[in-house]
Design a protein around this motif. Sequence first.
Motif, mmCIF file in Angstrom:
data_model
loop_
_atom_site.group_PDB
_atom_site.id
_atom_site.type_symbol
_atom_site.label_atom_id
_atom_site.label_comp_id
_atom_site.label_asym_id
_atom_site.label_seq_id
_atom_site.Cartn_x
_atom_site.Cartn_y
_atom_site.Cartn_z
ATOM 1 N N VAL A 107 -7.762 -8.582 16.432
ATOM 2 C CA VAL A 107 -9.092 -9.305 15.935
ATOM 3 C C VAL A 107 -10.198 -8.551 16.884
ATOM 4 O O VAL A 107 -11.456 -8.396 16.430
ATOM 5 N N ARG A 108 -10.060 -8.130 18.103
ATOM 6 C CA ARG A 108 -11.249 -7.675 19.051
ATOM 7 C C ARG A 108 -11.544 -6.364 18.399
ATOM 8 O O ARG A 108 -12.775 -5.997 18.383
ATOM 9 N N HIS A 109 -10.414 -5.541 17.767
ATOM 10 C CA HIS A 109 -10.750 -4.328 17.070
ATOM 11 C C HIS A 109 -11.297 -4.474 15.724
ATOM 12 O O HIS A 109 -11.602 -3.618 14.993
ATOM 13 N N GLY A 110 -11.659 -5.573 15.166
ATOM 14 C CA GLY A 110 -12.002 -5.690 13.802
ATOM 15 C C GLY A 110 -10.967 -5.665 12.749
ATOM 16 O O GLY A 110 -11.155 -5.138 11.745
ATOM 17 N N GLY A 111 -9.709 -5.657 13.073
ATOM 18 C CA GLY A 111 -8.646 -5.502 12.341
ATOM 19 C C GLY A 111 -8.007 -6.629 11.748
ATOM 20 O O GLY A 111 -8.531 -7.652 11.479
ATOM 21 N N SER A 112 -6.729 -6.313 10.788
ATOM 22 C CA SER A 112 -6.017 -7.306 10.191
ATOM 23 C C SER A 112 -4.782 -7.518 10.735
ATOM 24 O O SER A 112 -4.135 -6.192 11.151
ATOM 25 N N LEU A 113 -4.322 -8.635 10.787
ATOM 26 C CA LEU A 113 -2.780 -9.035 11.454
ATOM 27 C C LEU A 113 -1.843 -8.074 10.560
ATOM 28 O O LEU A 113 -0.708 -7.830 11.065
ATOM 29 N N SER A 114 -2.056 -8.010 9.246
ATOM 30 C CA SER A 114 -1.268 -7.341 8.440
ATOM 31 C C SER A 114 -1.742 -6.105 7.713
ATOM 32 O O SER A 114 -3.001 -6.538 6.930
ATOM 33 N N GLY A 115 -1.330 -4.848 7.594
ATOM 34 C CA GLY A 115 -1.885 -3.820 6.710
ATOM 35 C C GLY A 115 -1.082 -3.547 5.706
ATOM 36 O O GLY A 115 -1.792 -2.889 4.864
ATOM 37 N N GLU A 116 -0.087 -4.049 5.294
ATOM 38 C CA GLU A 116 0.626 -4.170 3.881
ATOM 39 C C GLU A 116 1.784 -5.025 3.882
ATOM 40 O O GLU A 116 2.306 -5.324 2.591
ATOM 41 N N PRO A 145 -9.305 3.544 -7.340
ATOM 42 C CA PRO A 145 -10.031 2.274 -6.958
ATOM 43 C C PRO A 145 -10.057 1.575 -5.832
ATOM 44 O O PRO A 145 -10.711 0.893 -5.221
ATOM 45 N N GLY A 146 -8.973 2.041 -4.893
ATOM 46 C CA GLY A 146 -8.561 1.478 -3.550
ATOM 47 C C GLY A 146 -7.314 1.529 -3.288
ATOM 48 O O GLY A 146 -6.487 1.760 -3.767
ATOM 49 N N PRO A 147 -6.977 1.182 -1.964
ATOM 50 C CA PRO A 147 -5.411 1.620 -1.403
ATOM 51 C C PRO A 147 -4.512 0.616 -1.481
ATOM 52 O O PRO A 147 -3.326 0.905 -1.668
ATOM 53 N N ARG A 148 -5.000 -0.574 -1.799
ATOM 54 C CA ARG A 148 -4.097 -1.776 -1.778
ATOM 55 C C ARG A 148 -3.649 -1.945 -3.377
ATOM 56 O O ARG A 148 -4.351 -1.912 -4.049
ATOM 57 N N THR A 149 -2.545 -2.774 -3.566
ATOM 58 C CA THR A 149 -2.207 -3.322 -4.687
ATOM 59 C C THR A 149 -3.191 -3.997 -5.388
ATOM 60 O O THR A 149 -3.745 -3.999 -6.627
ATOM 61 N N LEU A 204 5.924 4.226 17.785
ATOM 62 C CA LEU A 204 4.581 4.022 17.181
ATOM 63 C C LEU A 204 4.576 4.996 16.007
ATOM 64 O O LEU A 204 4.716 6.231 16.170
ATOM 65 N N TYR A 205 4.434 4.470 14.620
ATOM 66 C CA TYR A 205 4.168 5.454 13.573
ATOM 67 C C TYR A 205 3.477 4.675 12.362
ATOM 68 O O TYR A 205 2.961 3.520 12.781
ATOM 69 N N GLY A 206 3.149 5.435 11.284
ATOM 70 C CA GLY A 206 2.548 4.581 10.201
ATOM 71 C C GLY A 206 1.564 5.342 9.482
ATOM 72 O O GLY A 206 1.346 6.515 9.712
ATOM 73 N N HIS A 207 0.920 4.698 8.833
ATOM 74 C CA HIS A 207 -0.237 4.930 7.723
ATOM 75 C C HIS A 207 -1.601 5.171 8.872
ATOM 76 O O HIS A 207 -2.537 4.485 8.418
ATOM 77 N N PHE A 208 -1.650 6.054 9.538
ATOM 78 C CA PHE A 208 -2.730 6.058 10.461
ATOM 79 C C PHE A 208 -3.934 6.737 9.834
ATOM 80 O O PHE A 208 -5.141 6.347 10.272
ATOM 81 N N GLY A 209 -3.820 7.283 8.546
ATOM 82 C CA GLY A 209 -5.105 7.754 7.792
ATOM 83 C C GLY A 209 -5.911 6.440 7.288
ATOM 84 O O GLY A 209 -6.907 6.385 6.901
ATOM 85 N N GLN A 210 -5.153 5.210 7.311
ATOM 86 C CA GLN A 210 -5.925 3.944 6.988
ATOM 87 C C GLN A 210 -5.736 2.813 8.135
ATOM 88 O O GLN A 210 -6.238 1.995 7.747
ATOM 89 N N CYS A 268 0.938 -1.056 -0.004
ATOM 90 C CA CYS A 268 0.000 0.034 0.232
ATOM 91 C C CYS A 268 0.745 1.173 -0.130
ATOM 92 O O CYS A 268 1.147 1.743 -0.890
ATOM 93 N N GLY A 269 1.304 1.566 1.245
ATOM 94 C CA GLY A 269 2.262 2.720 1.457
ATOM 95 C C GLY A 269 1.754 4.288 1.744
ATOM 96 O O GLY A 269 0.497 4.191 1.995
ATOM 97 N N ILE A 270 2.508 5.107 1.599
ATOM 98 C CA ILE A 270 2.097 6.264 2.067
ATOM 99 C C ILE A 270 0.977 7.109 1.514
ATOM 100 O O ILE A 270 0.027 7.805 2.210
ATOM 101 N N HIS A 271 0.665 7.053 0.113
ATOM 102 C CA HIS A 271 -0.102 7.798 -0.551
ATOM 103 C C HIS A 271 -1.256 6.905 -0.885
ATOM 104 O O HIS A 271 -1.836 7.033 -2.172
ATOM 105 N N ALA A 272 -1.418 5.494 -0.494
ATOM 106 C CA ALA A 272 -2.331 4.563 -1.010
ATOM 107 C C ALA A 272 -3.768 5.360 -0.411
ATOM 108 O O ALA A 272 -4.743 4.963 -1.098
ATOM 109 N N VAL A 273 -3.882 6.063 0.462
ATOM 110 C CA VAL A 273 -4.933 6.930 0.780
ATOM 111 C C VAL A 273 -5.681 7.759 -0.404
ATOM 112 O O VAL A 273 -6.838 7.799 -0.601
ATOM 113 N N MET A 274 -4.547 8.061 -1.198
ATOM 114 C CA MET A 274 -5.022 8.703 -2.287
ATOM 115 C C MET A 274 -5.753 7.955 -3.337
ATOM 116 O O MET A 274 -6.612 8.445 -3.850
#
Length: 1020
Positions: free
Chosen positions: A479-488, A169-173, A441-447, A157-163
């Motif tokens: 998982v309790r927060h409805g998330g994914s183990l990997s984000g990219e 079409p979406g943030p992921r490859t 702690l850092y990262g692609h907080f926008g997603q 995904c990356g920094i500008h995947a939010v664009m």
Amino acid sequence: MELVSLRTGKDGRPALIGALQRAVRGEVRFDAGSRALYAADASNYRHVPTGVVFPRDAQDVLLTLEACRRHGVPVLSRGGGTSLGGQTTNVAVVLDFSRYMNGVLQIDVDGRSARVLPGTVLDLLRDEATKYGLTFGPDPSTHDRCTLGGMIGNSACGIHAVMSEFYGPGPRTEDNVEELEIVTYDGLRMRVGPTTEEDLRRIVNEGGRRGEVYRRLAELRDRYADAIRERFPDVPRRVSGYNLTELLPERGFNVARALVGSEGTCVTVLEATVTLVDALPARSLLVVGYSSVYEVGDVIPCVREQRPVGCEGLDRRLIDYDQKKGAHARDLSMLPDGDGWLLIEFGADTKEEADEQARRCLDALQRQSPKPTGHRLMDDPSAEARIWAVRESALGATAFAPNEKDTWPGWEDAAVPVDRVGVYLREFRQLLEQHGYDCSLYGHFGQGCVHTRIDFDFSSKEGMDRYAAFTAEAADLVVRHGGSLSGEHGDGQARSDLLPKMYGSELMNAFREFKAIWDPDGKMNPGRIVDPSPRTADLRLGPGYQPERPDTYFSYPEDGGDFSHATVRCVGVGKCRREDGGTMCPSWRVTHDEQHTTRGRAHLLFEMLRGEVITDGWQSEEVKASLDLCLACKGCKGDCPVDVDIATYKAEFLAHYYEGKRRPRQALAFGYIDVWTSFASKLPSLVNFATHAPGIGRFSKWVAGVSQQREVPRFARQSFRASFAGRSPRGHGKRVLLWPDTFNDAFFPEILSAAVEVLESAGHRVIIPDTKLCCGRALYDYGMLERAKRLWSRTLDELDHEIAAGTPIVGVEPSCVAAFRDELPNLMSDDPRAEKLAGQVRSLSELLTEEGFQPPTLRGNALLHGHCHQKAVWGTDSDQRLLEGMGLDVEAPETGCCGMAGAFGFESDKYEISMQVGELDVLPRVRSTEQKTLIVANGFSCREQVMQATERRPLHLAEAVRLALHQDEILDHEAPPERQLPVRRPRMRASAAALFVAALFVAILLLSLWAPALGAPAPR
């Protein structure tokens, strides 16, 4: 499966190797060095591959798969090798696509798409697409070296995947892939993409292996559709597991997108068609500070309402790491008040529109709670780039920080819903504290994607147990927060065995069926995603890691005096593989061979100490071959995010490699340059004749191992020391000791004379050492560290009074100044004078700018080329400030290494590489510069490369300032200064020259015989 277990053919070689070598047009490498190079990636894991193949085209890939299939050997596809989850290392035949199968095949402007080969570096695609106002949305921080195939492998995904989320079409490859050309392990080659129900029925009815694949995929979809809709997290950054959602009818049964993120476990990608989006060329960066990173997470929903093209978060800990490393000092000062920050970028067609979006976002944030503690709307593109560089270098900044525990990946990529970021960060910090861990702690907080490196202990069983318990609980938290183990970053070996927590047993069965459809034999990157290898197994640095800890010449203070720790410093992110920008690694940019990267060399040294694949230690020919094309430019020391210093490691290795061995004649010719110049300066005309006269000159070059294409620098008629000896002292200000380096003293004394004049004009009283001294810079390139220590001991003794008095010592040759500042304290750590002397040494521009020297005016333009050692050790800012203070309009581009690199470019077997390096950046830039522009280059070798390859004669900074002092004098800086030799008594001179060359040959021969005695056992 190790190489030795492969079946052997009639010729005695393993049959697989013979089959591949007969069939494949590309390169086939099964040697120990190549296997060691590819044993690791950027993750915690290590698997020695069976071998490596560099396919030239799709046919090579099919033939490789056919050979591996016949011999039952697994296959792994690899691009840039920057994966943090361990998916690009395995016991398999590695297909490295980055070497040959790269390039943009087509840009369809109207269709807003591009066709690319899997080894294509992302920035190459973006550069091509930008010509048409388009770009590829996902852009990892490794965008200048990661490949499209690798991005497809883990749906990066990356920094500008939010664009791409808001404007594409979406943030992921995954969302940005339209079609793939793939081949399976059993040889099925086809194109896949979206499939209508009508097309699906047609393909199934056609039968064959293709029809079978589509039939079974449709059956899998129908059987698990409800579970897929229920259990797959609805978050922008879900990349864990297989993309079974793409098989649903509402997603168009898109087989290509279903394969994206499968990490090479199902198919091999031969070509991809990807979606392009509007580039939004005008950008505006808003930096907002908050009292904590948790408050940064709280305001993400508000920021997303403004539809930014980038939204990144970072905490105070990251800034602390940078400050401890002395990195980004000027850049960090631009951050507003706070202990957590948001970098919010907006894009539009015009700068005014982008700025207005940023202002609206700031207004919205100021109306929210929590309130910002500060903000800054950036208006300088170069400043914006530097701020982004802080974020992009976060991984390197948080690894191996001084006086901190080492940190590692392993739980660095979780993603949660965007409205849960703040809550998740607080609970995650609590979990860290419960297990005794710390991190930034850092990262692609926008997603909702959070990155980090944690101070795991992999060296003990207790540490491994704690790591396993923590990651299990961290997975439960996500998982309790409805998330994914990997984000990219993908699952790899780091997270695959945790996937049941996220998906449950039913969907894990679906994943196994999905892989079996494509890879029934289980030979495609096995042990990833389904039937995984444990996350606690196969670690590079597990409890069983017991490397050799050899005695060394250098002290390695940043690594606790442990050379084995220095060899694990590389985090594998491959910044050394980029094509432009910075200095490292020039030989890689020419050869594009992994062994010539900083990463490759570090990995080989690691494997050398481990002793399993490379078994002959300091005598390893694999390591020596890798280091042979290292220019010792120190570019890695300055550019590498974790300060891997291959120039020092090379000197260390060669010192041990040549113990008891005869060194090559180049080492003796260049390593003893201080001896030869002392002799030659007494007979400069004779020596110049011997090195330049037809016939004799060619023989002289052969004796010294110098390339016949090179011009040997002419000795000056009088050395600087000789001219200074008869000079009356001038000035009554502060004493300054000028270091008469060997190179300028013998070849360009006018530079040292110019430095004297400039220093005296600044009010200094200039002195030089009473005896001829040398820092031994040339010795390091050949590992002659015993002699280097002897020269340093002599220098410390001779300058003992000046060291005690704190006398400033000024050098004009950057490599010598760097030797004082870097090699001296590292090599002579047992002498307290070494550290003190290193602190007293300054470059000319440093001393003058620190003292507020006001140079005279010199109007015009200047191109400043910084010496690699200077850029790595202390930078060129003071040079630029001094030149600008003279009124010059200074351009200081990132022109990289000149390619000469001391003796490297003079050596007969290095000439071609040297010139190719020079032609990458420096030489074309000089040729394109207007004649009236001053070319300023302080390095002796830099000036030689430019003079010998262009029609320009660069000035040293001292000469430029002297030119300003004497504007009424004409200084020809367009061509090298002519040094006419006397023409009297040519026959006697030729005869004498012949005798001189013969004497030189005998001297080098005797030294080569004596050389083994120079390699005494390591002193520590």
